[in-house]
Design an enzyme around this catalytic site. Structure first.
Site, mmCIF file in Angstrom:
data_model
loop_
_atom_site.group_PDB
_atom_site.id
_atom_site.type_symbol
_atom_site.label_atom_id
_atom_site.label_comp_id
_atom_site.label_asym_id
_atom_site.label_seq_id
_atom_site.Cartn_x
_atom_site.Cartn_y
_atom_site.Cartn_z
ATOM 1 N N ARG A 166 0.836 -1.214 0.000
ATOM 2 C CA ARG A 166 0.000 0.000 0.000
ATOM 3 C C ARG A 166 0.867 1.260 0.000
ATOM 4 O O ARG A 166 0.546 2.256 -0.640
ATOM 5 C CB ARG A 166 -0.917 0.041 1.238
ATOM 6 C CG ARG A 166 -2.005 -1.016 1.265
ATOM 7 C CD ARG A 166 -3.187 -0.715 0.383
ATOM 8 N NE ARG A 166 -3.984 0.411 0.825
ATOM 9 C CZ ARG A 166 -5.153 0.725 0.290
ATOM 10 N NH1 ARG A 166 -5.672 -0.002 -0.700
ATOM 11 N NH2 ARG A 166 -5.823 1.768 0.715
ATOM 12 N N THR B 210 -5.254 6.873 -2.678
ATOM 13 C CA THR B 210 -6.230 6.618 -3.746
ATOM 14 C C THR B 210 -6.232 7.666 -4.856
ATOM 15 O O THR B 210 -6.287 7.335 -6.036
ATOM 16 C CB THR B 210 -7.656 6.561 -3.122
ATOM 17 O OG1 THR B 210 -7.637 5.606 -2.069
ATOM 18 C CG2 THR B 210 -8.695 6.197 -4.160
ATOM 19 N N ARG C 9 1.171 5.733 -7.762
ATOM 20 C CA ARG C 9 0.082 6.644 -8.166
ATOM 21 C C ARG C 9 0.568 8.089 -8.241
ATOM 22 O O ARG C 9 0.152 8.850 -9.119
ATOM 23 C CB ARG C 9 -1.088 6.518 -7.184
ATOM 24 C CG ARG C 9 -1.866 5.209 -7.367
ATOM 25 C CD ARG C 9 -2.811 4.959 -6.209
ATOM 26 N NE ARG C 9 -3.732 3.847 -6.447
ATOM 27 C CZ ARG C 9 -4.541 3.352 -5.522
ATOM 28 N NH1 ARG C 9 -4.528 3.851 -4.293
ATOM 29 N NH2 ARG C 9 -5.347 2.356 -5.800
ATOM 30 N N HIS D 37 -4.493 -1.626 -7.941
ATOM 31 C CA HIS D 37 -5.236 -1.918 -6.711
ATOM 32 C C HIS D 37 -4.317 -2.723 -5.803
ATOM 33 O O HIS D 37 -3.579 -3.578 -6.286
ATOM 34 C CB HIS D 37 -6.487 -2.756 -7.021
ATOM 35 C CG HIS D 37 -7.038 -3.403 -5.779
ATOM 36 N ND1 HIS D 37 -7.862 -2.730 -4.906
ATOM 37 C CD2 HIS D 37 -6.816 -4.634 -5.231
ATOM 38 C CE1 HIS D 37 -8.144 -3.541 -3.888
ATOM 39 N NE2 HIS D 37 -7.525 -4.689 -4.051
HETATM 40 P P1 TYD Z 1 -11.004 2.836 -2.624
HETATM 41 O O1 TYD Z 1 -11.206 1.429 -2.143
HETATM 42 O O2 TYD Z 1 -11.518 3.952 -1.781
HETATM 43 O O3 TYD Z 1 -9.443 3.136 -2.872
HETATM 44 P P2 TYD Z 1 -8.147 2.217 -3.016
HETATM 45 O O4 TYD Z 1 -8.128 1.691 -4.422
HETATM 46 O O5 TYD Z 1 -7.006 3.163 -2.752
HETATM 47 O O6 TYD Z 1 -8.221 1.119 -1.995
HETATM 48 O O7 TYD Z 1 -11.652 3.013 -4.063
HETATM 49 C C1 TYD Z 1 -11.587 1.986 -4.996
HETATM 50 C C2 TYD Z 1 -11.419 2.564 -6.361
HETATM 51 O O8 TYD Z 1 -12.531 3.374 -6.709
HETATM 52 C C3 TYD Z 1 -10.236 3.490 -6.523
HETATM 53 O O9 TYD Z 1 -9.028 2.803 -6.662
HETATM 54 C C4 TYD Z 1 -10.640 4.260 -7.747
HETATM 55 C C5 TYD Z 1 -12.143 4.351 -7.629
HETATM 56 N N1 TYD Z 1 -12.544 5.696 -7.155
HETATM 57 C C6 TYD Z 1 -12.926 6.648 -8.082
HETATM 58 O O10 TYD Z 1 -12.905 6.390 -9.274
HETATM 59 N N2 TYD Z 1 -13.313 7.873 -7.683
HETATM 60 C C7 TYD Z 1 -13.314 8.209 -6.378
HETATM 61 O O11 TYD Z 1 -13.637 9.352 -6.047
HETATM 62 C C8 TYD Z 1 -12.886 7.218 -5.422
HETATM 63 C C9 TYD Z 1 -12.839 7.533 -3.982
HETATM 64 C C10 TYD Z 1 -12.537 5.970 -5.851
#
Ligand code: TYD
Length: 175
Positions: free
Chosen positions: A119, A125, A136, A159
């Site tokens: 992570r 994110t 990222r 992811h």
């Molecule tokens: P999340 O699980 O909050 O983040 P991460 O991938 O860091 O664990 O969100 C999952 C995915 O959703 C994120 O990678 C991309 C998408 N996403 C958007 O497209 N727009 C947004 O505003 C958010 C919060 C997430």
């Protein structure tokens, strides 16, 4: 504390030719690549990966709302709703569209505290706010106020599982 975690290299990163770069970042810190496959995911697996549960929807919707507030923009104009769960559902729908749109790489990485280390390398994110030096932060400047009016998810390249229990669930799902 030997752990295993799941990473997806999403279609945006595969299309941009960043697969080698991304894998080498995991390798150079000492994570071990245990398993890897390339596939075009079907809708069913992506729906299970991003479950239709309230916590997930609230978290995803919440980050979009926060970003809009930060830039003093109006979500109602772009999405037709300001309801956090509804916004989470829209993001989930776009995620399903994105992940089924082309080749994706699924892999299992192992190592000491692999979940947390992975992570950290991936970064937060929203790429615009992700630290430089993270995947990222180094390879994307996308943010929800830019992606949402275009009716698509954030192009944040990868992811990575958020916790050990999520990692176990996701490893069983993809492998
Ligand atoms: P999340 O699980 O909050 O983040 P991460 O991938 O860091 O664990 O969100 C999952 C995915 O959703 C994120 O990678 C991309 C998408 N996403 C958007 O497209 N727009 C947004 O505003 C958010 C919060 C997430």
């Amino acid at each position: 504390m030997l752990e295993r975690t799941l990473v997806l290299i999403k279609p945006d990163a595969v299309q941009r030719g960043l697969v080698g770069e991304i894998i080498s970042r995991f390798e150079r810190i000492g994570l071990i690549l245990d398993e890897m496959k390339l596939l075009i995911p079907d809708e069913q697996i992506v729906k299970k990966h991003y479950p239709d549960d309230l916590n997930w929807l609230r978290n995803a919707g919440g980050k979009t709302i926060e970003t809009y507030q930060k830039f003093q923009l109006n979500l109602m104009d772009d999405l037709g709703t300001v309801d956090v769960i509804e916004i989470g559902k829209i993001i989930r729908k776009w995620l399903i569209q994105h992940l089924t749109s082309g080749p994706t790489i699924a892999m299992i990485l192992s190592g000491n505290h692999a979940v947390e280390v992975t992570r950290k390398i991936v970064g937060s994110t929203i790429p615009l706010f992700a630290e430089l030096g993270t995947i990222r932060g180094d390879f994307s400047i996308d943010s929800p106020d830019y992606s949402t009016p275009q009716k698509r998810v954030l192009m944040n390249l990868v992811h990575a599982s958020e916790s050990l229990s999520e990692a176990n669930r996701e490893i069983n799902l993809w492998f």
